[in-house]
Design an enzyme around this catalytic site. Structure first.
Site, short mmCIF file in Angstrom:
data_model
loop_
_atom_site.label_atom_id
_atom_site.label_comp_id
_atom_site.label_asym_id
_atom_site.label_seq_id
_atom_site.Cartn_x
_atom_site.Cartn_y
_atom_site.Cartn_z
N CYS A 113 0.87 -1.18 -0.02
CA CYS A 113 -0.04 0.00 0.00
C CYS A 113 0.75 1.37 0.14
O CYS A 113 0.57 2.04 -0.43
CB CYS A 113 -0.98 -0.07 1.14
SG CYS A 113 -2.09 -1.27 1.34
N HIS A 245 -3.82 7.45 3.03
CA HIS A 245 -4.25 5.98 2.45
C HIS A 245 -5.63 5.53 2.90
O HIS A 245 -6.07 5.58 4.19
CB HIS A 245 -3.27 5.07 2.97
CG HIS A 245 -3.35 3.65 2.60
ND1 HIS A 245 -3.70 3.24 1.36
CD2 HIS A 245 -3.25 2.43 3.17
CE1 HIS A 245 -3.94 2.02 1.22
NE2 HIS A 245 -3.58 1.53 2.61
N ASN A 275 -10.18 -0.24 0.03
CA ASN A 275 -8.77 -0.23 0.11
C ASN A 275 -8.09 -0.51 -1.40
O ASN A 275 -7.97 -1.74 -1.51
CB ASN A 275 -8.19 -0.96 1.34
CG ASN A 275 -6.45 -0.86 1.18
OD1 ASN A 275 -5.78 -0.30 0.41
ND2 ASN A 275 -6.08 -1.52 2.44
N1 COA Z 1 -18.24 -8.75 9.53
C1 COA Z 1 -18.88 -9.06 10.49
N2 COA Z 1 -18.14 -9.52 11.70
C2 COA Z 1 -16.86 -9.51 11.59
C3 COA Z 1 -16.39 -9.29 10.28
C4 COA Z 1 -16.94 -8.85 9.02
N3 COA Z 1 -16.46 -8.70 8.05
N4 COA Z 1 -15.03 -9.61 10.51
C5 COA Z 1 -14.80 -9.72 11.72
N5 COA Z 1 -15.99 -9.68 12.34
C6 COA Z 1 -16.05 -10.30 13.76
C7 COA Z 1 -14.96 -10.89 14.46
O1 COA Z 1 -15.00 -12.21 14.18
C8 COA Z 1 -15.24 -10.43 15.80
O2 COA Z 1 -16.26 -11.28 16.19
P1 COA Z 1 -16.18 -11.85 17.91
O3 COA Z 1 -16.20 -10.44 18.95
O4 COA Z 1 -17.13 -12.73 18.09
O5 COA Z 1 -14.87 -12.58 17.90
C9 COA Z 1 -15.89 -8.96 15.86
O6 COA Z 1 -16.17 -8.84 14.63
C10 COA Z 1 -14.45 -8.05 16.04
O7 COA Z 1 -13.51 -8.59 15.22
P2 COA Z 1 -12.34 -7.83 15.12
O8 COA Z 1 -11.18 -8.23 14.48
O9 COA Z 1 -11.74 -7.39 16.48
O10 COA Z 1 -12.72 -6.10 14.47
P3 COA Z 1 -12.08 -4.78 14.09
O11 COA Z 1 -12.72 -3.71 14.90
O12 COA Z 1 -10.44 -4.90 14.46
O13 COA Z 1 -12.18 -4.70 12.70
C11 COA Z 1 -10.96 -4.59 10.79
C12 COA Z 1 -11.63 -5.58 11.68
C13 COA Z 1 -10.30 -5.63 9.88
C14 COA Z 1 -11.95 -3.78 9.90
C15 COA Z 1 -9.83 -3.67 11.33
O14 COA Z 1 -9.15 -4.54 12.36
C16 COA Z 1 -9.06 -3.15 10.27
O15 COA Z 1 -9.60 -2.54 9.26
N6 COA Z 1 -7.60 -3.27 10.63
C17 COA Z 1 -6.76 -2.68 9.56
C18 COA Z 1 -6.84 -3.36 8.25
C19 COA Z 1 -6.12 -2.52 7.18
O16 COA Z 1 -6.41 -1.65 6.92
N7 COA Z 1 -5.40 -3.22 6.54
C20 COA Z 1 -4.74 -2.72 5.37
C21 COA Z 1 -3.41 -2.00 5.91
S1 COA Z 1 -2.87 -1.30 4.31
#
Ligand code: COA
Length: 318
Positions: A113, A245, A275
Site C-alpha cells: 500500500c 491512504h 482499500n
Molecule cells: N463482518 C462481521 N463481523 C466480523 C467481520 C465482518 N466482515 N470481520 C470480523 N468480524 C467479527 C470478528 O469475528 C469479531 O467477532 P467476535 O467478537 O465474536 O470474536 C468481531 O467482528 C470483532 O472483530 P475484530 O477483528 O476485533 O474487529 P475490528 O474492529 O478490529 O475490525 C478490521 C476488523 C479488519 C476492519 C480492522 O481491524 C481493520 O481495519 N484493521 C486494519 C486493516 C487494514 O487497514 N489493513 C490494510 C492496511 S494497508
C-alpha cells in the site's frame, strides 16, 4: 535549486461495483458492520481479463492530459503495484509500450500500500537532480485477484483501481519532502504467500491480522506525520489537506486527530472504493483536485501504510 511539482493527476476505477449488500451474500457480514468498522460502502472490481496495466493506462492518460502533455513527452515511469500483470516485464515497461514513450526508464516498485509513496519519492529525486523532466508516477492494483472471497476479515476491505500523477521541474516546491520507512519484523501480520521463488501453491490469498495491523498503522502514521512536520519546521496548523491512504475510516480519523485537522480538511474516498493499496493515495488526490476541494498553492500531506510493514509520507505545495 530544482524542485518537482505536480503538473497533473488522473485516476480510474473499473466499471463493476461490488456493494456491501452483495458481500452479505458471499460471507457472514453485514452492511452495517462494514460501514461502522471500516467506512467502506462499495468497491470496484476489475472485469475478467482487465489487468493492473489496463487500469493504470486510463489513469496515466488522464494525468498526462491534465498536465497539458502528450504521452510521448513522458521521460520517466515509476509504477507502484503489488499485483503486477506479469512476473516480468514489469508494469512500468508494459505501460511505457502503450504510451509510446519508448526508451525512457520504466520500473515498478513493490511496497504494497506504500507503493505510490515510494514511487513518488524516487521520481521526485530524479526530477530534482535534473535527470527526469516529465515523470509519470502511478499506483495501480487488481487486489481482487488475490482476495480470499471466503475470508470476511479481508474480502470486505480490498479492491481495484489506479491513480497517477505527472511531475515536472519547478523553481519553487512542489514536493517539499518525502519520508519512507519499512520494518520487516511485521511481515507476518499482512502478506500474500506465493511467489516465483517459493512457489505459487494452491491459492493466492491476502492474510491479515486486522486488529494488530490497525494498531501499528495508527502508530506509524502518527509518527511519520510528526517527522514530516518537524523536517519542514511546520506546525500542524499549516496543513490545508490530509490526503491519506484509504484503508479504513477509523485509521484516517486517528491521523486527522493527530494533526488536529477537522474531517472537512481530509480527502476521504474509502467509502467509494475500499482499500486499493498503491492506488489509494493518487486516487484520493485526483478526486480532491478534480472536485475543486484542493486548490493550487495549498499544502498537502500525503501518507500511506502497507504490508511489510512499509509506510511513507510526502509534503506537497500543490
Ligand atoms: N463482518 C462481521 N463481523 C466480523 C467481520 C465482518 N466482515 N470481520 C470480523 N468480524 C467479527 C470478528 O469475528 C469479531 O467477532 P467476535 O467478537 O465474536 O470474536 C468481531 O467482528 C470483532 O472483530 P475484530 O477483528 O476485533 O474487529 P475490528 O474492529 O478490529 O475490525 C478490521 C476488523 C479488519 C476492519 C480492522 O481491524 C481493520 O481495519 N484493521 C486494519 C486493516 C487494514 O487497514 N489493513 C490494510 C492496511 S494497508
Amino acid at each position: 535549486m530544482i524542485y518537482s511539482r505536480i503538473a497533473g493527476t488522473g485516476s480510474y476505477l473499473p466499471a463493476r461495483i461490488l456493494t456491501n449488500a452483495e458481500l452479505e451474500k458471499m460471507v457472514d457480514t453485514s452492511d452495517e458492520w462494514i460501514r461502522a468498522r471500516t467506512g467502506i460502502e462499495r468497491r470496484h472490481i476489475a472485469a475478467d481479463g482487465e489487468t493492473t496495466v489496463d487500469l493504470a493506462e486510463h489513469a496515466a492518460r488522464r494525468a498526462i492530459e491534465a498536465a497539458g502533455l502528450k504521452p510521448e513527452d513522458i521521460d520517466f515511469i515509476a509504477f507502484g503495484t503489488t499485483t503486477p500483470d506479469l512476473v516480468f516485464p514489469n508494469c512500468g515497461v508494459l505501460l511505457q509500450k502503450r504510451l509510446g514513450c519508448l526508451g525512457v526508464p520504466a520500473f515498478s516498485v513493490e511496497t504494497a500500500c506504500a507503493g505510490f509513496m515510494y514511487a513518488l519519492s524516487i521520481a521526485d529525486k530524479y526530477v530534482r537532480c535534473g535527470e527526469a523532466k516529465r515523470a509519470l508516477v502511478v499506483g495501480a492494483e487488481t487486489l481482487s485477484r488475490m482476495t480470499d472471497w471466503e475470508d470476511r476479515g479481508t474480502a470486505i476491505l480490498f479492491a481495484d483501481g489506479a491513480g497517477a500523477v505527472v511531475l515536472e521541474p519547478s523553481a519553487t516546491p512542489g514536493i517539499l519532502s518525502t519520508h519512507l520507512h519499512a520494518d520487516g519484523r511485521y511481515n507476518e501480520m499482512l502478506y500474500c504467500a506465493g511467489g516465483v521463488s517459493t512457489g505459487f501453491g494452491a491459492k493466492l490469498a491476502i492474510k491479515m491480522s486486522g486488529k494488530e495491523v490497525f494498531k501499528v498503522a495508527v502508530q506509524k502514521l502518527g509518527s511519520v506525520v510528526d517527522e514530516t512536520l518537524a523536517a519542514n519546521g511546520l506546525e500542524r496548523s499549516a496543513i490545508d489537506w490530509l490526503v491519506p491512504h484509504q484503508a479504513n475510516i477509523r485509521i484516517v480519523q486517528a491521523t486527522a486527530d493527530k494533526l488536529g485537522l477537522p474531517m472537512e480538511r481530509v480527502i476521504v474516498t474509502v467509502q467509494d472504493h475500499g482499500n486499493t493499496s498503491a492506488a489509494s493515495v493518487p486516487l484520493a488526490l485526483d478526486i480532491g483536485i478534480r472536485d475543486g476541494r484542493i486548490k493550487r498553492g495549498e499544502l498537502l500531506l500525503l501518507e500511506a501504510f502497507g504490508g511489510g510493514f512499509t509506510w511513507g509520507s510526502a509534503l506537497i505545495r500543490y
